[in-house]
Enzyme design. Sequence first.
Site, mmCIF file in Angstrom:
data_model
loop_
_atom_site.group_PDB
_atom_site.id
_atom_site.type_symbol
_atom_site.label_atom_id
_atom_site.label_comp_id
_atom_site.label_asym_id
_atom_site.label_seq_id
_atom_site.Cartn_x
_atom_site.Cartn_y
_atom_site.Cartn_z
ATOM 1 N N CYS A 273 30.722 30.435 3.037
ATOM 2 C CA CYS A 273 31.021 31.020 4.341
ATOM 3 C C CYS A 273 29.772 31.710 4.920
ATOM 4 O O CYS A 273 28.769 31.064 5.165
ATOM 5 C CB CYS A 273 32.199 31.970 4.218
ATOM 6 N N HIS A 357 36.093 27.778 2.296
ATOM 7 C CA HIS A 357 36.504 28.731 1.269
ATOM 8 C C HIS A 357 37.084 27.981 0.070
ATOM 9 O O HIS A 357 38.276 27.676 0.045
ATOM 10 C CB HIS A 357 37.549 29.702 1.831
ATOM 11 N N GLU A 359 37.867 29.068 -2.719
ATOM 12 C CA GLU A 359 38.881 29.878 -3.415
ATOM 13 C C GLU A 359 40.224 29.831 -2.703
ATOM 14 O O GLU A 359 41.228 30.326 -3.221
ATOM 15 C CB GLU A 359 38.397 31.324 -3.521
#
Length: 387
Positions: A273, A357, A359
Site C-alpha cells: 500500500c 492488501h 492481509e
Amino acid sequence: MEGVLSQLAVLVLEDGTKFHGRAIGAKGITVGEVVFNTSITGYQEIITDPSYSHQIVTLTHPHIGNVGTNSNDEESSKIYIKGLIIRDLSLTASNYRNKKSFSSYLKENNIIAISDIDTRKLTRILRTKGSQNGCIIEDKKQNYSIAYNKAKNFISLQDLDLAKKVSTKSIYNWDQGSFTFKKNNFFSINKQKFLFHVVVYDFGVKRNILRMLVDRGCYLTVVPAITDPKTVLNLSPDGIFLSNGPGDPRPCDYAIHAIQYFLKTNIPIFGICLGHQLLALASGAKIVKMKFGHHGGNHPVKDIKNNRVIITSQNHSFTVDTENLPNNIEITHSSLFDGTLQGLSLTNKSAFSFQGHPEASPGPHDASYLFDYFIKLIVSQKTTLSN
C-alpha cells in the site's frame, strides 16, 4: 435492537449535490474526502483501517450492521475515518461474536454517520467526477449552506503527510498471531521460538498485517514512521516491512530517505500500500493521484511473474506512474480493472512491494503468498550470511 432513528442529517458534496438521510452515529458535523468501498463484508475492519484517515467512506453494499461489532475485528486502536455513509442500517445484529450494535459503536467512538442515502447514485457521481470533498451534518435544520461551505473549503489530501499523524509514537513489540475460532482467541508464540526478527515501519499499520507476519515465525518490532534508519539497523533486523497508511506518500521525505538508506544494505524489504509507493519513490519512480482510487475487496490483479490472476483487497487513492520507470524496477503485478501498477520488485536488491492488501481483512487471501515470498528472501539472506 436499535432505537428509532428519527434525527435528520444531510450530506453535501463540494459540487453542491446534496443527499438527505438519517443520523446513525455521533452528533455534530464532519468534513473529509468522500470515497466509496465495494466490499460486501468487513465494515468494522474498514472503518478502523488507518488508511482512511481524513476520508468519509461510502459503503456500496446496501445492508450494514447485521453482525454488530466486537473488539477482535478492529484493525487499530481507534477509528480514523472522518465519517460514514450507508444505504440501510440493520436494526438487529445476529452473530455470536457481537458485543455492541453498529450504531452504538459509532456513537461511542464519536463518528458521524448517515444512512438512507442512495449510495448507488453517490457512487456514480464519484466514479464520473472523481473523489470529492463532502460534509455531513447531523442537524434537524439540515443546514445546507454550512455543509456546502465546509466541503468547498476542505483541504486537499494531496501533499498532506498523514502517515506521521496515524503512526505509533513509540517503539513496541508484537507477538500476537491470527485469531483461532477453535480457541476463540489470538494465538501467541514464545519469543524463544520465533525464527526471524522483522522491523515494521508503522505508517498506519493494520493489526492483521502484524498477525500474518507472526504466523510465519516473525517476532516484530514496530517503529514510528519517522524512526531514523540507524536506529533500525541497531535492532539487527532480518527483514524490514513498510506498512500501509493514508494519503499522499510524496510528503514523507523522512521515510523515503530511510528506505534509500536501507537499500544500501542487503536486508530484505517488503512494502504494501503506502509502503509500496514509498519504496517506488525511494527507487526513483513517481506517484500520481487517481480519479477515485481503488477501495474494495474484489479487485482482479494479474501476477505477471506467475501468469495467474488473483482477487485482491485494495485501499489507495494514489498509484505509481508507469511512465519512465527506473531500469531497476520490474513490474510484477498489474490491475485488470485499469492497468495500473500493482506490484514491483527491484532487480538489484531483495526488495519488492504490492499495492493491494495481501492481509485482506476484509477481503480475499489470494495474495497472502507474498508474505511467504518475504520469508523466503529472509531465509536466503540468512543462509548467505551464515556461509
